[in-house]
Design an enzyme around this catalytic site. Structure first.
Site, PDB file in Angstrom:
ATOM      1  N   CYS A 157       0.835  -1.194   0.000  1.00 28.90           N
ATOM      2  CA  CYS A 157       0.000   0.000   0.000  1.00 28.90           C
ATOM      3  C   CYS A 157       0.876   1.251   0.000  1.00 28.90           C
ATOM      4  O   CYS A 157       0.630   2.198  -0.754  1.00 28.90           O
ATOM      5  CB  CYS A 157      -0.925  -0.005   1.211  1.00 28.90           C
ATOM      6  SG  CYS A 157      -2.097   1.366   1.257  1.00 28.90           S
ATOM      7  N   CYS A 158       1.928   1.243   0.823  1.00 36.67           N
ATOM      8  CA  CYS A 158       2.857   2.375   0.860  1.00 36.67           C
ATOM      9  C   CYS A 158       3.560   2.546  -0.477  1.00 36.67           C
ATOM     10  O   CYS A 158       3.811   3.669  -0.924  1.00 36.67           O
ATOM     11  CB  CYS A 158       3.892   2.177   1.965  1.00 36.67           C
ATOM     12  SG  CYS A 158       3.267   2.381   3.649  1.00 36.67           S
ATOM     13  N   CYS A 173      -0.541   8.623   7.142  1.00 38.28           N
ATOM     14  CA  CYS A 173      -1.910   8.454   6.667  1.00 38.28           C
ATOM     15  C   CYS A 173      -2.852   8.273   7.858  1.00 38.28           C
ATOM     16  O   CYS A 173      -2.475   7.697   8.884  1.00 38.28           O
ATOM     17  CB  CYS A 173      -1.999   7.245   5.739  1.00 38.28           C
ATOM     18  SG  CYS A 173      -1.166   7.471   4.157  1.00 38.28           S
ATOM     19  N   CYS A 191      -3.361   4.846   9.496  1.00 40.91           N
ATOM     20  CA  CYS A 191      -2.106   4.228   9.949  1.00 40.91           C
ATOM     21  C   CYS A 191      -1.415   5.051  11.027  1.00 40.91           C
ATOM     22  O   CYS A 191      -0.246   4.803  11.350  1.00 40.91           O
ATOM     23  CB  CYS A 191      -1.164   4.045   8.769  1.00 40.91           C
ATOM     24  SG  CYS A 191      -1.799   2.906   7.516  1.00 40.91           S
ATOM     25  N   CYS A 238       8.237   3.043   5.287  1.00 42.39           N
ATOM     26  CA  CYS A 238       7.304   2.833   4.183  1.00 42.39           C
ATOM     27  C   CYS A 238       7.995   2.532   2.866  1.00 42.39           C
ATOM     28  O   CYS A 238       7.330   2.247   1.876  1.00 42.39           O
ATOM     29  CB  CYS A 238       6.404   4.056   4.025  1.00 42.39           C
ATOM     30  SG  CYS A 238       7.313   5.578   3.706  1.00 42.39           S
TER      31      CYS A 238
END
Length: 242
Positions: free
Chosen positions: A115-116, A198, A201, A226
């Site tokens: 996702c990162c 984010c 997170c 990340c």
């Protein structure tokens, strides 16, 4: 009445100014990668004060807090600087969510890092296209993964120079500068968020917790990066200003 500066603060500030001046003199295209958090506001203020010809950009992941995005307007109003926004490829985000779910990053480190990669690492590559050097607000004291951070290093991933002018700064240094110079900062910092990423997170930390405890809090401390700051190259150090 102003609070006294932390011991050694003026020397660290001089070193940071020297690093920024050297970047300006040696590289034509330099950019600050701003998370819009405290450290990057220090660097934004220094860049503005020193009238350095650096671009400033942020990675708008699509999951940032409203308070974080609000800093873009604060920077424009205070300094007259436009912050460029780099967003992830919509198709990649949609494919990842379709395959793994909207909150897959909670399921495994691998899915979180993917996702990162989609929301941060790939947009960073586009942001750095054509840059000879880039600047971050990383500090050694932030986490164990940054304990050996160099002031200036070669970024093998993007084949350019990566500068961390605040590498030696403490949390106290950062906040002394912000308060002394009356620099605008993300209001989430006053709500228990020393490190902001984010929204899903990041959480506020409890008294006594590590300053990055609120980032990916469900993971072990040694995995909390990340992918933006993976460097494998020759380190070039800059001496402090005389």
């Amino acid at each position: 009445m102003s609070t006294p500066a932390p011991a050694g603060f003026e020397e660290r500030l001089a070193q940071t100014r020297a690093a920024l001046r050297q970047l300006a003199s040696e590289y034509q295209h330099v950019a600050l990668a701003s998370s819009l958090a405290a450290e990057d506001m220090v660097l934004t203020d220094l860049i503005a004060q020193m009238q350095l010809p650096f671009a400033i950009f942020t990675l708008d992941t699509g999951r940032l807090h409203a308070e974080t995005l609000g800093m873009i307007d604060s920077i424009r109003q205070r300094y007259g600087i436009e912050v460029a926004r780099y967003q992830p490829q919509a198709e990649a985000v949609q494919a990842h969510v379709a395959a793994h779910g909207e909150f897959a990053f909670y399921d495994s480190v691998e899915l979180r890092k993917e996702c990162c990669r989609i929301r941060k690492v790939e947009p960073l590559g586009r942001a750095l296209a054509g840059c000879d050097a880039w600047i971050t607000g990383q500090r050694r004291a932030q986490s164990q993964t940054r304990s050996e951070l160099a002031l200036i290093e070669h970024d093998a991933a993007h084949d350019n120079i990566k500068a961390n002018p605040l590498a030696d700064w403490s949390e106290e240094d950062v906040w002394h500068y912000l308060k002394h110079e009356k620099v605008p900062y993300n209001p989430l910092h006053d709500k228990g968020y020393p490190s902001i990423g984010c929204e899903p997170c990041t959480r506020a930390i409890q008294p006594g917790e590590d300053i990055r405890a609120g980032r990916w809090w469900w993971e072990q401390a040694d995995s909390k990066e990340c992918g933006l700051h993976i460097v494998d190259g020759k380190i070039v150090r800059i001496k402090a200003a005389a």
